[in-house]
Design a protein around this motif. Sequence first.
Motif, mmCIF file in Angstrom:
data_model
loop_
_atom_site.group_PDB
_atom_site.id
_atom_site.type_symbol
_atom_site.label_atom_id
_atom_site.label_comp_id
_atom_site.label_asym_id
_atom_site.label_seq_id
_atom_site.Cartn_x
_atom_site.Cartn_y
_atom_site.Cartn_z
ATOM 1 N N UNK A 191 -20.448 -25.030 7.616
ATOM 2 C CA UNK A 191 -19.941 -26.500 7.394
ATOM 3 C C UNK A 191 -21.073 -27.362 6.868
ATOM 4 N N UNK A 192 -20.716 -28.225 6.253
ATOM 5 C CA UNK A 192 -21.731 -29.352 5.871
ATOM 6 C C UNK A 192 -20.839 -30.696 6.222
ATOM 7 N N UNK A 193 -21.519 -31.871 6.057
ATOM 8 C CA UNK A 193 -20.793 -33.164 6.284
ATOM 9 C C UNK A 193 -21.106 -34.056 5.191
ATOM 10 N N UNK A 194 -20.354 -35.252 5.287
ATOM 11 C CA UNK A 194 -20.617 -36.239 4.513
ATOM 12 C C UNK A 194 -19.957 -37.664 5.273
ATOM 13 N N UNK A 195 -20.382 -38.786 4.690
ATOM 14 C CA UNK A 195 -19.996 -39.931 5.375
ATOM 15 C C UNK A 195 -19.137 -40.913 4.418
ATOM 16 N N UNK A 196 -17.962 -41.470 4.768
ATOM 17 C CA UNK A 196 -17.309 -42.126 3.979
ATOM 18 C C UNK A 196 -17.312 -43.634 4.554
ATOM 19 N N UNK A 197 -17.213 -44.481 3.647
ATOM 20 C CA UNK A 197 -17.063 -45.985 4.304
ATOM 21 C C UNK A 197 -15.662 -46.690 3.481
ATOM 22 N N UNK A 238 -9.307 -45.946 -1.905
ATOM 23 C CA UNK A 238 -10.335 -45.036 -1.691
ATOM 24 C C UNK A 238 -11.648 -45.511 -0.973
ATOM 25 N N UNK A 239 -12.238 -44.759 -0.183
ATOM 26 C CA UNK A 239 -13.586 -44.993 0.239
ATOM 27 C C UNK A 239 -14.793 -44.763 -0.448
ATOM 28 N N UNK A 240 -16.093 -45.191 -0.104
ATOM 29 C CA UNK A 240 -17.037 -45.136 -0.982
ATOM 30 C C UNK A 240 -17.876 -43.776 -0.191
ATOM 31 N N UNK A 241 -18.781 -43.103 -0.960
ATOM 32 C CA UNK A 241 -19.488 -41.957 -0.490
ATOM 33 C C UNK A 241 -20.821 -41.995 -0.908
ATOM 34 N N UNK A 242 -21.850 -41.361 -0.588
ATOM 35 C CA UNK A 242 -22.918 -41.168 -1.284
ATOM 36 C C UNK A 242 -22.913 -39.796 -2.048
ATOM 37 N N UNK A 243 -23.736 -39.857 -3.534
ATOM 38 C CA UNK A 243 -23.366 -38.747 -4.474
ATOM 39 C C UNK A 243 -24.383 -37.688 -3.714
ATOM 40 N N UNK A 244 -25.419 -38.130 -3.234
ATOM 41 C CA UNK A 244 -26.572 -37.169 -2.750
ATOM 42 C C UNK A 244 -25.792 -36.347 -1.566
ATOM 43 N N UNK A 245 -26.011 -35.086 -1.528
ATOM 44 C CA UNK A 245 -25.508 -34.213 -0.488
ATOM 45 C C UNK A 245 -26.666 -34.007 0.638
ATOM 46 N N UNK A 246 -26.235 -33.918 1.933
ATOM 47 C CA UNK A 246 -27.139 -33.855 2.829
ATOM 48 C C UNK A 246 -27.973 -32.413 2.966
ATOM 49 N N UNK A 247 -29.117 -32.075 3.276
ATOM 50 C CA UNK A 247 -29.975 -31.100 3.168
ATOM 51 C C UNK A 247 -29.207 -30.060 3.968
ATOM 52 N N UNK A 248 -29.189 -28.623 3.456
ATOM 53 C CA UNK A 248 -28.798 -27.581 4.082
ATOM 54 C C UNK A 248 -29.748 -26.901 4.795
#
Lengths: 211, 63
Positions: free
Chosen positions: A144-150, B46-56
Amino acid sequence: MTTLTRQDLNFGQVVADILCEFLEVAIHLILYVREVYPSGIFQKRKKYSVPVQMSCHPELNQYIQDTLHCIKPLIVKNDAEKIVVVIMDKEHHPVERFVFEMSQPPLVSISSDTLLSHVEQLLRAFILKISVCDAVLDNNPPGCTFTVLVHTREAATRNMEKIQVIKDFPWIVADEQEVHMREPRLIPLKTMTSDIVKMQLYVEERAQKAS
Amino acid sequence: MDVLLHYRRQNNLPQLLEIAEKAIEKFPTRPLPRFKPWFPHSDSKPPLTPTTIPPVISPNEVA
């Protein structure tokens, strides 16, 4: 002792500082409890007088800090309605959503000392709930991975400029795939009401995680 | 109603009886609040989200 009022320029900043510091601890703890990252990167620390697990991985820590740094101006202006930590499976479909709903009630005045000690005590309850939430959630699939929504109070496009505070950390309007979850199970974790901020945390869990 | 109080010998019994009496007294309760999300999901916002993905980070990297 300083007295702050809602009209104070400083006030929104103080509330945003408190909330962003809390969200940072909460995100680290969610990633640990839900096993999004290997437990080896986490270290035990003490926040709000309770033990928490914080990541020591510089890249991940920077990512979380950058995310919150961008969200902060929206919290200062009371423009953020919900901050959602989404855990996604390998196909990038959400399996769990940790929803932090927030609103700042109108306020006459408050002393900054009361503000800090009182709110931190209330935030401790959220941390305690997150640390035991694995007991009520099913295991997540591997990888699994994650993201943040605002979620903003007004249309997201109107807040795009406010959130774009780091040049190399761009934001976009999320697509349906990241947001939509079919028939989620709702698990309430904690609701708090204080003079300066109201916050509620619940988890939405996908019924069939293994698919 | 009969009450059976279990206590340790070193404790002060009269004082314990007083505390126990208070503990079994009825007290006013508030109705349980029903949990409800404050801002239900809306497709129109719809919400906002970063385009960058977190590190694996792979478990091997940690070990």
